[in-house]
Design an enzyme around this catalytic site. Structure first.
Site, PDB file in Angstrom:
ATOM      1  N   LYS A  35      23.241 -31.086 -17.878  1.00 18.54           N
ATOM      2  CA  LYS A  35      23.316 -29.633 -18.045  1.00 18.54           C
ATOM      3  C   LYS A  35      24.165 -29.272 -19.275  1.00 18.54           C
ATOM      4  O   LYS A  35      23.802 -28.410 -20.068  1.00 18.54           O
ATOM      5  CB  LYS A  35      23.953 -29.053 -16.777  1.00 18.54           C
ATOM      6  CG  LYS A  35      23.760 -27.590 -16.592  1.00 18.54           C
ATOM      7  CD  LYS A  35      24.275 -27.255 -15.196  1.00 18.54           C
ATOM      8  CE  LYS A  35      24.174 -25.804 -14.888  1.00 18.54           C
ATOM      9  NZ  LYS A  35      24.858 -25.492 -13.626  1.00 18.54           N
ATOM     10  N   THR A  86      29.865 -21.959  -3.627  1.00 18.21           N
ATOM     11  CA  THR A  86      30.402 -21.950  -2.257  1.00 18.21           C
ATOM     12  C   THR A  86      29.228 -21.707  -1.307  1.00 18.21           C
ATOM     13  O   THR A  86      29.131 -20.652  -0.687  1.00 18.21           O
ATOM     14  CB  THR A  86      31.460 -20.850  -2.056  1.00 18.21           C
ATOM     15  OG1 THR A  86      30.905 -19.598  -2.480  1.00 18.21           O
ATOM     16  CG2 THR A  86      32.723 -21.123  -2.819  1.00 18.21           C
ATOM     17  N   THR A 122      33.085 -16.808  -4.748  1.00 15.30           N
ATOM     18  CA  THR A 122      33.324 -16.011  -3.548  1.00 15.30           C
ATOM     19  C   THR A 122      33.878 -16.932  -2.468  1.00 15.30           C
ATOM     20  O   THR A 122      33.208 -17.860  -2.038  1.00 15.30           O
ATOM     21  CB  THR A 122      32.003 -15.375  -3.084  1.00 15.30           C
ATOM     22  OG1 THR A 122      31.552 -14.542  -4.144  1.00 15.30           O
ATOM     23  CG2 THR A 122      32.192 -14.557  -1.822  1.00 15.30           C
ATOM     24  N   LEU A 153      28.658  -9.334 -10.109  1.00 18.10           N
ATOM     25  CA  LEU A 153      27.521  -9.360 -11.042  1.00 18.10           C
ATOM     26  C   LEU A 153      26.208  -9.374 -10.287  1.00 18.10           C
ATOM     27  O   LEU A 153      26.028 -10.159  -9.370  1.00 18.10           O
ATOM     28  CB  LEU A 153      27.593 -10.616 -11.916  1.00 18.10           C
ATOM     29  CG  LEU A 153      28.933 -10.874 -12.601  1.00 18.10           C
ATOM     30  CD1 LEU A 153      28.884 -12.216 -13.338  1.00 18.10           C
ATOM     31  CD2 LEU A 153      29.265  -9.748 -13.557  1.00 18.10           C
ATOM     32  N   ARG A 154      25.291  -8.487 -10.724  1.00 19.52           N
ATOM     33  CA  ARG A 154      23.935  -8.556 -10.168  1.00 19.52           C
ATOM     34  C   ARG A 154      23.099  -9.440 -11.067  1.00 19.52           C
ATOM     35  O   ARG A 154      23.116  -9.271 -12.283  1.00 19.52           O
ATOM     36  CB  ARG A 154      23.281  -7.169 -10.143  1.00 19.52           C
ATOM     37  CG  ARG A 154      23.773  -6.245  -9.070  1.00 19.52           C
ATOM     38  CD  ARG A 154      23.340  -4.837  -9.405  1.00 19.52           C
ATOM     39  NE  ARG A 154      23.759  -4.503 -10.772  1.00 19.52           N
ATOM     40  CZ  ARG A 154      23.239  -3.507 -11.495  1.00 19.52           C
ATOM     41  NH1 ARG A 154      22.272  -2.756 -11.022  1.00 19.52           N
ATOM     42  NH2 ARG A 154      23.686  -3.261 -12.710  1.00 19.52           N
ATOM     43  N   GLU A 155      22.355 -10.342 -10.482  1.00 16.70           N
ATOM     44  CA  GLU A 155      21.446 -11.142 -11.288  1.00 16.70           C
ATOM     45  C   GLU A 155      20.476 -10.196 -11.989  1.00 16.70           C
ATOM     46  O   GLU A 155      20.054  -9.189 -11.434  1.00 16.70           O
ATOM     47  CB  GLU A 155      20.690 -12.145 -10.412  1.00 16.70           C
ATOM     48  CG  GLU A 155      21.627 -13.174  -9.840  1.00 16.70           C
ATOM     49  CD  GLU A 155      20.913 -14.311  -9.134  1.00 16.70           C
ATOM     50  OE1 GLU A 155      19.713 -14.507  -9.353  1.00 16.70           O
ATOM     51  OE2 GLU A 155      21.584 -15.001  -8.356  1.00 16.70           O
ATOM     52  N   LYS A 207      35.671  -8.610  -1.876  1.00 18.83           N
ATOM     53  CA  LYS A 207      34.363  -9.132  -2.285  1.00 18.83           C
ATOM     54  C   LYS A 207      33.385  -9.178  -1.096  1.00 18.83           C
ATOM     55  O   LYS A 207      32.239  -8.737  -1.188  1.00 18.83           O
ATOM     56  CB  LYS A 207      34.560 -10.527  -2.883  1.00 18.83           C
ATOM     57  CG  LYS A 207      33.303 -11.308  -3.087  1.00 18.83           C
ATOM     58  CD  LYS A 207      32.429 -10.701  -4.172  1.00 18.83           C
ATOM     59  CE  LYS A 207      31.057 -11.298  -4.110  1.00 18.83           C
ATOM     60  NZ  LYS A 207      30.425 -11.515  -5.371  1.00 18.83           N
ATOM     61  N   GLY A 260      17.546 -10.461  -0.066  1.00 16.65           N
ATOM     62  CA  GLY A 260      17.657 -11.918  -0.206  1.00 16.65           C
ATOM     63  C   GLY A 260      18.665 -12.211  -1.299  1.00 16.65           C
ATOM     64  O   GLY A 260      19.535 -11.400  -1.578  1.00 16.65           O
ATOM     65  N   CYS A 263      23.744 -14.115  -2.752  1.00 13.64           N
ATOM     66  CA  CYS A 263      25.018 -13.570  -2.256  1.00 13.64           C
ATOM     67  C   CYS A 263      24.930 -12.916  -0.880  1.00 13.64           C
ATOM     68  O   CYS A 263      25.624 -13.334   0.047  1.00 13.64           O
ATOM     69  CB  CYS A 263      25.564 -12.553  -3.240  1.00 13.64           C
ATOM     70  SG  CYS A 263      26.207 -13.316  -4.728  1.00 13.64           S
TER      71      CYS A 263
HETATM   72  C1  UDX Z   1      24.535  -8.882  -5.313  1.00 14.60           C
HETATM   73  C2  UDX Z   1      25.556  -7.766  -5.582  1.00 14.60           C
HETATM   74  O1  UDX Z   1      24.876  -6.585  -6.003  1.00 14.60           O
HETATM   75  C3  UDX Z   1      26.553  -8.214  -6.619  1.00 14.60           C
HETATM   76  O2  UDX Z   1      27.551  -7.226  -6.801  1.00 14.60           O
HETATM   77  C4  UDX Z   1      27.210  -9.500  -6.113  1.00 14.60           C
HETATM   78  O3  UDX Z   1      28.167  -9.993  -7.018  1.00 14.60           O
HETATM   79  C5  UDX Z   1      26.151 -10.556  -5.868  1.00 14.60           C
HETATM   80  O4  UDX Z   1      25.195 -10.055  -4.936  1.00 14.60           O
HETATM   81  P1  UDX Z   1      22.311  -9.791  -6.490  1.00 14.60           P
HETATM   82  O5  UDX Z   1      22.184 -10.689  -5.306  1.00 14.60           O
HETATM   83  O6  UDX Z   1      22.110 -10.344  -7.829  1.00 14.60           O
HETATM   84  O7  UDX Z   1      23.748  -9.082  -6.486  1.00 14.60           O
HETATM   85  O8  UDX Z   1      21.206  -8.637  -6.335  1.00 14.60           O
HETATM   86  P2  UDX Z   1      21.111  -7.125  -5.819  1.00 14.60           P
HETATM   87  O9  UDX Z   1      20.555  -6.318  -6.923  1.00 14.60           O
HETATM   88  O10 UDX Z   1      22.359  -6.674  -5.215  1.00 14.60           O
HETATM   89  O11 UDX Z   1      19.966  -7.264  -4.705  1.00 14.60           O
HETATM   90  C6  UDX Z   1      20.135  -8.071  -3.544  1.00 14.60           C
HETATM   91  C7  UDX Z   1      18.947  -7.957  -2.630  1.00 14.60           C
HETATM   92  O12 UDX Z   1      18.869  -6.662  -2.058  1.00 14.60           O
HETATM   93  C8  UDX Z   1      17.601  -8.178  -3.327  1.00 14.60           C
HETATM   94  O13 UDX Z   1      16.770  -8.951  -2.467  1.00 14.60           O
HETATM   95  C9  UDX Z   1      17.056  -6.784  -3.503  1.00 14.60           C
HETATM   96  O14 UDX Z   1      15.645  -6.741  -3.558  1.00 14.60           O
HETATM   97  C10 UDX Z   1      17.582  -6.105  -2.260  1.00 14.60           C
HETATM   98  N1  UDX Z   1      17.704  -4.643  -2.402  1.00 14.60           N
HETATM   99  C11 UDX Z   1      18.622  -4.112  -3.259  1.00 14.60           C
HETATM  100  C12 UDX Z   1      16.899  -3.794  -1.647  1.00 14.60           C
HETATM  101  O15 UDX Z   1      16.060  -4.253  -0.859  1.00 14.60           O
HETATM  102  N2  UDX Z   1      17.060  -2.454  -1.779  1.00 14.60           N
HETATM  103  C13 UDX Z   1      17.976  -1.900  -2.622  1.00 14.60           C
HETATM  104  O16 UDX Z   1      18.055  -0.662  -2.668  1.00 14.60           O
HETATM  105  C14 UDX Z   1      18.775  -2.757  -3.394  1.00 14.60           C
END
Ligand code: UDX
Length: 433
Positions: A35, A86, A122, A153-155, A207, A260, A263
């Protein structure tokens, strides 16, 4: 400031590159030599918009480097970040801290002069205390402080989230450590980002509480969506109607197939375990986890419903497999429940996802197609599982002509029911009764 980032997963890589972009000197460290070699060649192991260019620029300008060897970087560092995985421990759902503990041992053996050890991973409440004990035991006279600094962070939007966060949370008791953390995040003072200083345990809990609350909010609107279907109401209008109330807020109120990702599923379960152990169960979150699991499993039934309950010999076209758009991440994606359930009901599944390449190993028996139109060709029904932008404005007449029967199940509500019906589709979506 000099930063050593242990772990070049999603969080480590994004945080390392962004700190470098702020002007700090960053070395990202990982045990995985392959990597690190690829990163040195400029190859980014994950799909995250903007990350490749950010890494390339900071490497070129000499602020960002990659190494398998932590020694030099940790010795020189003002702050060493632990950003290792984690994962949920198999079987019991507790967070597996073995990588965190190993990183603490390694840092203990290397650090030199006053060093701030920061957990970005986390970690359950009390992990900072464990890290401190590990380091103290190995190096009784070392000068260091252990700080919690969770990421939010949101992916798919991680760089934006890092550079323009709603807030920074720092759990630190030591004044020198607070000064180092202030200096690290000083570039954000320009946008007046609030830095919330708390105790370490509080920060660790913030968190989990944040993720659990967001998971709860999504689950709430998903249940309201089911109710809307039953009573003939529209969940999107309900979401708007309640979301304009500032106490509620309009974000994270999109009904869908269930949350899903890397996180929410693991952090909600870990919080449930922590709370049970503390003798103060978080029953709302226990229920959230149950409802969300059941929801993901129930979604295939919606596809069967549009085909009058029988999927035997039917071809289902699937659009989108990743847990959300703008990521290649398949972890706990709703598709991993939906697709096998469709297959178990006798359907053949053909699918397209722009980035979800890992799905090929995770979803045996699926025919992977090169584009959205190929995926809908010959289908008895199409199901939209992930709302990638490129699915939002498909040529609907072309799509209808390609399909065997014009049935569309839109689990993300990206189309308008009246448009779909007027074009001759049998269309079902979420919470629009
Ligand atoms: C999340 C948190 O937002 C972030 O702050 C944390 O650090 C990591 O976890 P992430 O998992 O990247 O980020 O995605 P996020 O945009 O939060 O979405 C998570 C899931 O919820 C996805 O499956 C998404 O489709 C779903 N979702 C989100 C919904 O079904 N409806 C919504 O209104 C928002």
């Amino acid at each position: 400031m000099r930063v050593a980032m242990i772990g070049t997963g999603y969080v480590g890589l994004v945080s390392g590159a962004c700190f470098a972009d702020f002007g700090h000197d960053v070395v990202c460290i990982d045990k995985d030599a392959g990597k690190i070699e690829r990163l040195k060649q400029g190859e980014i192991p994950i799909f995250e918009p903007g990350l490749e260019a950010l890494v390339e620029r900071n490497v070129r300008e000499g602020r960002l480097a990659f190494s398998v060897d932590a020694a030099d970087a940790v010795r020189a560092a003002d702050a060493v970040f632990i950003a290792v995985g984690t994962p949920s421990r198999r079987g019991d759902g507790y967070a597996d801290l073995s990588y965190v503990h190993a990183a603490a041992e390694e840092i203990a053996g290397l650090m030199d002069g006053f060093t701030v050890v920061v957990t970005k991973s986390t970690v359950p409440v009390g992990t900072g205390d464990e890290i401190e004990a590990i380091i103290r035991k190995a190096r009784p006279d070392a000068q260091f402080a252990v700080v919690s600094n969770p990421e939010f962070l949101r992916e798919g939007a991680a760089i934006e989230d890092f550079k323009r966060p709603d807030r920074i949370v720092v759990g630190a008791e030591d004044e020198r450590a607070k000064a180092v953390m202030n200096e690290l995040y000083r570039p954000l003072f320009l946008n007046e980002t609030p830095i919330v200083f708390t105790g370490r345990r509080t920060s660790e809990l913030i968190k989990y509480a944040a993720n659990a609350f967001l998971a709860l909010k999504i689950t709430f609107i998903n249940e309201i969506a089911d109710l809307c279907e039953a009573v003939g109401a529209d969940v999107q209008q309900v979401a708007r109607g309640i979301g304009l109330d500032k106490r509620i807020g309009n974000k994270f109120l999109n009904a869908g197939p269930g949350y899903g990702g890397s996180c929410f599923p693991k952090d909600t379960i870990a919080l449930v375990r922590t709370a049970q152990d503390a003798g103060t169960p978080v029953r709302l979150i226990e229920t959230t986890v149950e409802i969300n699991d059941a929801r993901k499993k129930a979604m295939a039934g919606r596809v069967a419903d549009v085909l009058d309950g029988d999927l035997t010999g039917k071809v289902i076209g699937v659009l989108g497999l990743t847990f959300k758009p703008n990521t290649d991440d398949m972890r706990d994606a709703p598709s991993l429940d939906i697709v096998p359930a469709l297959q178990a009901m006798g359907a053949t599944v053909q699918a397209y996802d722009p980035e979800g390449h890992e799905a090929k190993q995770m979803l045996p028996g699926v025919v992977f197609k090169a584009g959205p139109y190929e995926a809908v060709e010959g289908a008895d029904a199409v199901v939209i599982i992930t709302e990638w932008d490129q699915f939002r404005a498909l040529d609907l007449d072309r799509m209808k002509a390609l399909m065997k029967s014009p049935n569309v199940v839109d689990l993300r509500n990206i189309y308008r029911p009246e448009d779909m019906r007027s074009r001759g589709f049998r269309y079902s979506s979420v919470g629009r009764g």
